[in-house]
Scaffold this motif. Structure first.
Motif, mmCIF file in Angstrom:
data_model
loop_
_atom_site.group_PDB
_atom_site.id
_atom_site.type_symbol
_atom_site.label_atom_id
_atom_site.label_comp_id
_atom_site.label_asym_id
_atom_site.label_seq_id
_atom_site.Cartn_x
_atom_site.Cartn_y
_atom_site.Cartn_z
ATOM 1 N N UNK A 54 -33.996 22.688 -29.313
ATOM 2 C CA UNK A 54 -33.373 23.633 -27.923
ATOM 3 C C UNK A 54 -33.375 24.971 -28.506
ATOM 4 N N UNK A 55 -33.050 25.316 -29.791
ATOM 5 C CA UNK A 55 -33.259 26.401 -30.169
ATOM 6 C C UNK A 55 -31.785 27.365 -29.940
ATOM 7 N N UNK A 56 -30.708 26.649 -29.750
ATOM 8 C CA UNK A 56 -29.454 27.010 -29.520
ATOM 9 C C UNK A 56 -28.336 26.413 -30.291
ATOM 10 N N UNK A 57 -27.027 27.046 -30.546
ATOM 11 C CA UNK A 57 -26.056 26.373 -31.326
ATOM 12 C C UNK A 57 -25.758 25.140 -30.770
ATOM 13 N N UNK A 58 -25.478 24.201 -31.506
ATOM 14 C CA UNK A 58 -24.707 22.965 -30.841
ATOM 15 C C UNK A 58 -23.632 22.455 -31.661
ATOM 16 N N UNK A 59 -22.763 21.777 -30.858
ATOM 17 C CA UNK A 59 -21.598 21.222 -31.431
ATOM 18 C C UNK A 59 -21.139 19.761 -30.777
ATOM 19 N N UNK A 60 -20.854 18.784 -31.840
ATOM 20 C CA UNK A 60 -20.421 17.519 -31.277
ATOM 21 C C UNK A 60 -19.557 17.506 -30.133
ATOM 22 N N UNK A 61 -19.970 16.662 -29.336
ATOM 23 C CA UNK A 61 -19.202 16.598 -27.923
ATOM 24 C C UNK A 61 -19.361 15.152 -27.357
ATOM 25 N N UNK A 62 -18.377 14.418 -27.263
ATOM 26 C CA UNK A 62 -18.397 13.070 -26.695
ATOM 27 C C UNK A 62 -17.373 12.856 -25.812
ATOM 28 N N UNK A 63 -17.783 12.589 -24.415
ATOM 29 C CA UNK A 63 -16.803 12.578 -23.136
ATOM 30 C C UNK A 63 -15.597 11.602 -23.538
#
Length: 293
Positions: A54-63
């Motif tokens: 995606x070329x952007x910063x990413x963070x772990x995120x689980x609903x």
């Protein structure tokens, strides 16, 4: 991709997108990158490594893991909450996200709901109504995007219809005001990059069509005679189960078709095209893209 390699706190505005590797989320991120610097965009995903493209910063995120949510939302100004695809669990999952957003000081939540969620007979509507109520009760400024049906919900089945020699379903003469995923992504981008708060948008395609219209267009584009066969709900569900869909999902899809037959997927407000500043994508164009592969 970690924040260390793509810092997001250098900018005044951070827009976070949940489900950013999903079919809608990816489109939102790509369209956002044409509007704002990539460093202002944050992908919130279960597995950040899968978001590298995606070329952007990413963070772990689980609903479903509340402990992952508030830390991942640190520094976020606007959160696009793309509804979960886990039917039956979405109400609780969305409440987790809304609570975490409030705790993290998120400035605004934009939520992808369902067309006419407040009155819709679709079985999907209940969890969207729950989420909308949770947003209202949260005290966090919000915007609700009540998305109609994706055209791809039907056109993705075109190859199977060609193989079977017919379009089948239970929608009868019900008119479906669908739009493409790109159209709905454009609406999300317009809102998350704007300053709206408190609005609810009923979003649907400009031109409604029936399954008979879909069959006629498929016939035109394929050069074959592909009729539409309207089936009783149980028979359509049985066909869906026969091609490998889980029973619960097959029954749900057939039920949604029956709801469509009574107008549940129709809207003539043209709010979507007004919001994105262009006509919505015609059925023929989305079908052609599917057939082209």
């Amino acid at each position: 991709m970690s924040d260390r390699f793509n810092p997001i706190k250098e900018f005044d505005m951070v827009i976070a997108v949940t489900g950013a590797t999903g079919k809608l989320g990816q489109r939102v991120v790509e369209q956002l990158k044409a509007k704002v610097p990539a460093g202002e965009i944050l992908a919130l995903v279960r597995t950040p490594q899968k978001a590298a493209a995606l070329g952007v910063a990413a963070r772990a995120f689980d609903y479903s893991r509340p402990e992952t949510l508030a830390p991942a939302l640190a520094g976020v100004d606007t959160l696009l909450l793309v509804s979960s695809n886990e039917i039956g669990q979405r109400g609780a999952q969305h409440r987790n996200v809304i609570a975490a957003a409030k705790a993290a000081g998120v400035g605004r939540i934009v939520y992808t709901s369902l067309l006419h969620a407040d009155t819709s007979p679709l079985s999907l509507a209940g969890e969207h109504r729950e989420t909308e109520a949770a947003l209202e009760a949260s005290g966090v400024p919000y915007v609700i995007l009540r998305n109609g049906w994706y055209t791809e919900n039907y056109t993705d089945a075109a190859p199977a219809a060609l193989a079977a020699g017919a379009v089948v379903g239970s929608a009868g003469e019900g008119r479906i005001s669908s739009a493409s995923r790109d159209d709905y992504a454009a609406a999300a981008v317009a809102v998350v990059t704007g300053t709206q708060s408190g609005q609810t948008y009923e979003l649907a395609g400009d031109t409604a069509w029936t399954l008979a219209d879909l069959a006629a267009e498929l016939s035109r584009q394929s050069g074959r005679d592909i009729p539409f066969h309207n089936l009783p709900q149980a028979e359509y569900a049985a066909i869906l189960k026969g091609v490998g869909l889980p029973e619960v999902f097959a029954e749900a899809i057939a039920g949604w078709d029956v709801d469509a037959s009574t107008g549940a997927l129709f809207d003539a407000g043209h709010v979507l095209s007004a919001l994105i500043g262009r006509p919505t994508t015609p059925l023929a164009q989305t079908l052609a893209a599917t057939l082209k592969g």
